[in-house]
Write an enzyme that holds these catalytic residues in place. Sequence first.
Site, PDB file in Angstrom:
ATOM      1  N   GLY A   1     -72.077   5.146 -96.605  1.00 28.65           N
ATOM      2  CA  GLY A   1     -71.127   4.096 -95.972  1.00 28.65           C
ATOM      3  C   GLY A   1     -71.157   2.872 -96.869  1.00 28.65           C
ATOM      4  O   GLY A   1     -71.588   2.827 -98.165  1.00 28.65           O
ATOM      5  N   PHE A   2     -70.743   1.640 -96.474  1.00 26.71           N
ATOM      6  CA  PHE A   2     -70.589   0.695 -97.294  1.00 26.71           C
ATOM      7  C   PHE A   2     -71.999   0.112 -97.557  1.00 26.71           C
ATOM      8  O   PHE A   2     -72.344   0.249 -99.051  1.00 26.71           O
ATOM      9  CB  PHE A   2     -70.051  -0.569 -96.306  1.00 26.71           C
ATOM     10  CG  PHE A   2     -70.276  -1.837 -96.975  1.00 26.71           C
ATOM     11  CD1 PHE A   2     -69.957  -2.220 -98.331  1.00 26.71           C
ATOM     12  CD2 PHE A   2     -70.609  -3.099 -96.100  1.00 26.71           C
ATOM     13  CE1 PHE A   2     -69.885  -3.648 -98.601  1.00 26.71           C
ATOM     14  CE2 PHE A   2     -70.672  -4.337 -96.235  1.00 26.71           C
ATOM     15  CZ  PHE A   2     -70.406  -4.548 -97.727  1.00 26.71           C
TER      16      PHE A   2
ATOM     17  N   ASN B   1     -73.426  12.098 -92.435  1.00 26.70           N
ATOM     18  CA  ASN B   1     -72.520  12.987 -91.483  1.00 26.70           C
ATOM     19  C   ASN B   1     -71.026  12.667 -91.716  1.00 26.70           C
ATOM     20  O   ASN B   1     -70.315  13.395 -91.199  1.00 26.70           O
ATOM     21  CB  ASN B   1     -72.812  12.976 -89.974  1.00 26.70           C
ATOM     22  CG  ASN B   1     -72.208  11.670 -89.389  1.00 26.70           C
ATOM     23  OD1 ASN B   1     -71.905  10.905 -89.982  1.00 26.70           O
ATOM     24  ND2 ASN B   1     -72.372  11.708 -88.114  1.00 26.70           N
TER      25      ASN B   1
ATOM     26  N   SER C   1     -75.004   4.482 -89.115  1.00 30.67           N
ATOM     27  CA  SER C   1     -74.497   3.896 -87.860  1.00 30.67           C
ATOM     28  C   SER C   1     -72.957   3.331 -88.090  1.00 30.67           C
ATOM     29  O   SER C   1     -72.695   2.664 -89.034  1.00 30.67           O
ATOM     30  CB  SER C   1     -75.168   2.661 -87.258  1.00 30.67           C
ATOM     31  OG  SER C   1     -74.734   2.319 -85.955  1.00 30.67           O
TER      32      SER C   1
ATOM     33  N   TYR D   1     -73.591  -0.358 -79.270  1.00 31.76           N
ATOM     34  CA  TYR D   1     -74.041  -0.911 -80.629  1.00 31.76           C
ATOM     35  C   TYR D   1     -75.391  -1.605 -80.428  1.00 31.76           C
ATOM     36  O   TYR D   1     -76.436  -1.587 -80.860  1.00 31.76           O
ATOM     37  CB  TYR D   1     -73.063  -1.718 -81.546  1.00 31.76           C
ATOM     38  CG  TYR D   1     -73.439  -1.743 -82.794  1.00 31.76           C
ATOM     39  CD1 TYR D   1     -73.670  -0.812 -83.876  1.00 31.76           C
ATOM     40  CD2 TYR D   1     -73.633  -3.207 -83.357  1.00 31.76           C
ATOM     41  CE1 TYR D   1     -74.337  -1.166 -85.126  1.00 31.76           C
ATOM     42  CE2 TYR D   1     -73.858  -3.551 -84.589  1.00 31.76           C
ATOM     43  CZ  TYR D   1     -74.288  -2.470 -85.645  1.00 31.76           C
ATOM     44  OH  TYR D   1     -74.693  -2.925 -86.773  1.00 31.76           O
TER      45      TYR D   1
ATOM     46  N   THR E   1     -71.707  -8.975 -93.720  1.00 27.67           N
ATOM     47  CA  THR E   1     -71.906  -8.629 -94.945  1.00 27.67           C
ATOM     48  C   THR E   1     -70.532  -8.139 -95.443  1.00 27.67           C
ATOM     49  O   THR E   1     -69.965  -7.268 -94.786  1.00 27.67           O
ATOM     50  CB  THR E   1     -73.225  -7.849 -95.336  1.00 27.67           C
ATOM     51  OG1 THR E   1     -74.275  -8.419 -94.622  1.00 27.67           O
ATOM     52  CG2 THR E   1     -73.303  -7.435 -96.514  1.00 27.67           C
TER      53      THR E   1
END
Length: 328
Positions: free
Chosen positions: A11-12, A33, A76, A146, A176
């Site tokens: 992810g980022f 995943n 997430s 979330y 961010t």
Amino acid sequence: MKSVLITGAAGFLGSHLCDKFIHNGYKVIGMDNLITGDLKNIEHLFKHEHFDFYHHDVTKFVHVPGKVDYILHFASPASPIDYLKIPIQTLKVGSLGTHNLLGLAKEKKARILIASTSEVYGDPLVHPQSEEYYGNVNTIGPRGVYDEAKRFQESITMAYHRFHGLETRIVRIFNTYGPRMRLNDGRVIPAFMGQALRGEDLTVFGDGSQTRSFCYVDDQVDGIYKLLLSDYSLPVNIGNPHEISILEFAKEIIKLTGTDQKIIYKPLPKDDPLQRQPDITKAKEILGWEPKVSRSEGMKRTFEYFQGLTEEELFRSEHKDFSKHNRL
Ligand code: UDP
């Protein structure tokens, strides 16, 4: 050599953390995943002898062979559009996933840092938000999946800390940005930059008076690293306190991109927080950390990244088909 397991590695934030730890001489085990993550973000690490990757869903039992010194749980979905598309996975990765990783940390006697969020403050009634504020969250709203997963995550982490004596760290991450954000994840920065590059009008939600405070990714990663190595186990806000309204921000983007886009207005999504600004007193005092990269410099770097995308990537409406994951 210390070894670190990073979930959400593709992810980022996860991918930037992998870079940071490899750079600082750690052995890095990445796990993802790939529902929202993208291997493109870490493919440059595959040739590195101290980087391993596991394609695994952390909501299932997690096994990693050998020694693990640190665990960073960054898996997430993290954008309101994603929560709407994969709400159950969002809940599961914050709850079941965190439980599995706490269990692994206990087994390996590892220190674990979990990625929490400014969303634990909900639509805040206190401004700026300090770690002492308990928040104002709508449990059953679209963001609730979330927000509540992250609040549960903090609770179970503190329970493992207090009951099992586990070494835990909790970072509350405020907005961010930077290279490797997903172009079509719905977040405001990729949305505006993508629109500018495609020659579309910029979509401001509501009247644009809601505020955010944007932190450049290098600063964020530096703060997380310092927190991991500190001895402080209560939550710490990491973010940039320079606050701006979304309307002003849209105007900044038009100036930065040198385009003559217009601003159009769309309805404000439900429970969209009206204001957000981190109180970073704790991070300053405990970690000696504060952000260094100005918004103008960070946005310039980020725009250069989006300019480097191919036409195909720029015009693809969404590169992820989430539908099959809803059966998981
Ligand atoms: N936003 C906007 N236009 C867009 C996307 C987002 O005006 O095309 C607004 C959104 O309503 C919110 C702010 O920008 O007030 C930041 O949204 P984002 O999804 O990036 O993050 P979050 O709301 O989780 O802070």
